[in-house]
Design a protein around this motif. Sequence first.
Motif, PDB file in Angstrom:
ATOM      1  N   VAL A   1      -3.041   9.290   1.874  1.00 18.00           N
ATOM      2  CA  VAL A   1      -2.490   8.161   2.633  1.00 18.00           C
ATOM      3  C   VAL A   1      -1.017   8.422   2.926  1.00 18.00           C
ATOM      4  O   VAL A   1      -0.372   9.211   2.240  1.00 18.00           O
ATOM      5  N   THR A   2      -0.485   7.719   3.918  1.00 13.38           N
ATOM      6  CA  THR A   2       0.936   7.847   4.232  1.00 13.38           C
ATOM      7  C   THR A   2       1.758   7.113   3.168  1.00 13.38           C
ATOM      8  O   THR A   2       1.221   6.259   2.443  1.00 13.38           O
ATOM      9  N   PRO A   3       3.056   7.409   3.091  1.00 17.57           N
ATOM     10  CA  PRO A   3       3.892   6.684   2.122  1.00 17.57           C
ATOM     11  C   PRO A   3       3.861   5.163   2.328  1.00 17.57           C
ATOM     12  O   PRO A   3       3.787   4.411   1.359  1.00 17.57           O
ATOM     13  N   SER A   4       3.875   4.720   3.575  1.00 16.18           N
ATOM     14  CA  SER A   4       3.838   3.273   3.833  1.00 16.18           C
ATOM     15  C   SER A   4       2.518   2.660   3.377  1.00 16.18           C
ATOM     16  O   SER A   4       2.493   1.583   2.777  1.00 16.18           O
ATOM     17  N   GLU A   5       1.417   3.348   3.667  1.00 13.38           N
ATOM     18  CA  GLU A   5       0.106   2.847   3.243  1.00 13.38           C
ATOM     19  C   GLU A   5       0.004   2.848   1.719  1.00 13.38           C
ATOM     20  O   GLU A   5      -0.538   1.923   1.119  1.00 13.38           O
ATOM     21  N   TYR A   6       0.547   3.873   1.085  1.00 10.55           N
ATOM     22  CA  TYR A   6       0.531   3.951  -0.375  1.00 10.55           C
ATOM     23  C   TYR A   6       1.263   2.744  -0.962  1.00 10.55           C
ATOM     24  O   TYR A   6       0.790   2.113  -1.903  1.00 10.55           O
ATOM     25  N   ARG A   7       2.404   2.424  -0.372  1.00  7.26           N
ATOM     26  CA  ARG A   7       3.168   1.275  -0.862  1.00  7.26           C
ATOM     27  C   ARG A   7       2.397  -0.025  -0.648  1.00  7.26           C
ATOM     28  O   ARG A   7       2.383  -0.894  -1.520  1.00  7.26           O
ATOM     29  N   ARG A   8       1.755  -0.169   0.509  1.00  9.92           N
ATOM     30  CA  ARG A   8       0.971  -1.386   0.759  1.00  9.92           C
ATOM     31  C   ARG A   8      -0.152  -1.530  -0.264  1.00  9.92           C
ATOM     32  O   ARG A   8      -0.432  -2.620  -0.733  1.00  9.92           O
ATOM     33  N   ARG A   9      -0.779  -0.429  -0.616  1.00 15.00           N
ATOM     34  CA  ARG A   9      -1.909  -0.487  -1.556  1.00 15.00           C
ATOM     35  C   ARG A   9      -1.478  -0.638  -3.006  1.00 15.00           C
ATOM     36  O   ARG A   9      -2.130  -1.327  -3.783  1.00 15.00           O
ATOM     37  N   PHE A  10      -0.417   0.081  -3.381  1.00 14.77           N
ATOM     38  CA  PHE A  10      -0.081   0.178  -4.804  1.00 14.77           C
ATOM     39  C   PHE A  10       1.311  -0.309  -5.167  1.00 14.77           C
ATOM     40  O   PHE A  10       1.690  -0.268  -6.324  1.00 14.77           O
ATOM     41  N   GLY A  11       2.092  -0.749  -4.187  1.00 21.68           N
ATOM     42  CA  GLY A  11       3.480  -1.130  -4.427  1.00 21.68           C
ATOM     43  C   GLY A  11       3.629  -2.434  -5.184  1.00 21.68           C
ATOM     44  O   GLY A  11       2.657  -3.089  -5.572  1.00 21.68           O
ATOM     45  N   ILE A  12       4.865  -2.832  -5.365  1.00 23.76           N
ATOM     46  CA  ILE A  12       5.189  -4.046  -6.112  1.00 23.76           C
ATOM     47  C   ILE A  12       4.521  -5.269  -5.495  1.00 23.76           C
ATOM     48  O   ILE A  12       3.902  -6.061  -6.195  1.00 23.76           O
ATOM     49  N   ALA A  13       4.611  -5.412  -4.185  1.00 21.22           N
ATOM     50  CA  ALA A  13       4.026  -6.579  -3.524  1.00 21.22           C
ATOM     51  C   ALA A  13       2.516  -6.624  -3.734  1.00 21.22           C
ATOM     52  O   ALA A  13       1.946  -7.686  -3.977  1.00 21.22           O
ATOM     53  N   ALA A  14       1.866  -5.481  -3.665  1.00 18.41           N
ATOM     54  CA  ALA A  14       0.411  -5.438  -3.870  1.00 18.41           C
ATOM     55  C   ALA A  14       0.053  -5.843  -5.293  1.00 18.41           C
ATOM     56  O   ALA A  14      -0.913  -6.567  -5.514  1.00 18.41           O
ATOM     57  N   ARG A  15       0.846  -5.392  -6.262  1.00 17.40           N
ATOM     58  CA  ARG A  15       0.568  -5.749  -7.655  1.00 17.40           C
ATOM     59  C   ARG A  15       0.772  -7.239  -7.883  1.00 17.40           C
ATOM     60  O   ARG A  15       0.004  -7.882  -8.579  1.00 17.40           O
ATOM     61  N   VAL A  16       1.823  -7.816  -7.278  1.00 19.25           N
ATOM     62  CA  VAL A  16       2.090  -9.250  -7.424  1.00 19.25           C
ATOM     63  C   VAL A  16       0.973 -10.044  -6.769  1.00 19.25           C
ATOM     64  O   VAL A  16       0.465 -11.002  -7.347  1.00 19.25           O
ATOM     65  N   ASP A  17       0.543  -9.634  -5.559  1.00 15.20           N
ATOM     66  CA  ASP A  17      -0.546 -10.339  -4.882  1.00 15.20           C
ATOM     67  C   ASP A  17      -1.814 -10.314  -5.725  1.00 15.20           C
ATOM     68  O   ASP A  17      -2.489 -11.327  -5.859  1.00 15.20           O
ATOM     69  N   ARG A  18      -2.153  -9.164  -6.298  1.00 14.74           N
ATOM     70  CA  ARG A  18      -3.359  -9.066  -7.123  1.00 14.74           C
ATOM     71  C   ARG A  18      -3.238  -9.946  -8.355  1.00 14.74           C
ATOM     72  O   ARG A  18      -4.182 -10.595  -8.758  1.00 14.74           O
TER      73      ARG A  18
END
Length: 117
Positions: free
Chosen positions: A82-99
């Motif tokens: 995945v691209t760096p942006s997609e990686y961040r969307r999937r696994f980044g801080i915001a994704a962890r908070v949303d989950r």
Amino acid sequence: MAAGILAWVDHLARAAAMHPRTGRRRFKEATGLTATEYLQVARIAKARELELTSEPVAQIPRSFGYLSASNFRRLFLRATGVTPSEYRRRFGIAARVDRREYSSAGQSARIRSTPSR
């Protein structure tokens, strides 16, 4: 920076009284990677950690000595799929908070819907 790791491998080879080419071959035998490939794998691994921070995606390539963001993006995509942006969307801080919010909301709903005895 890639030249730096090659110089380091060459230096170690000379310190061990062997030709630098032999040192590079031994390095590849030991790690399964050339010195440059090893450096790229290490950079991408560290970049994956930074993708989980709030540092701007555009800054990350420069943090690791990549002069070209497109070159970094290509290497990151090859290494992770995945691209760096997609990686961040999937696994980044915001994704962890949303989950976490989704998960805790689900738990609260289940707790409230459980009949009391």
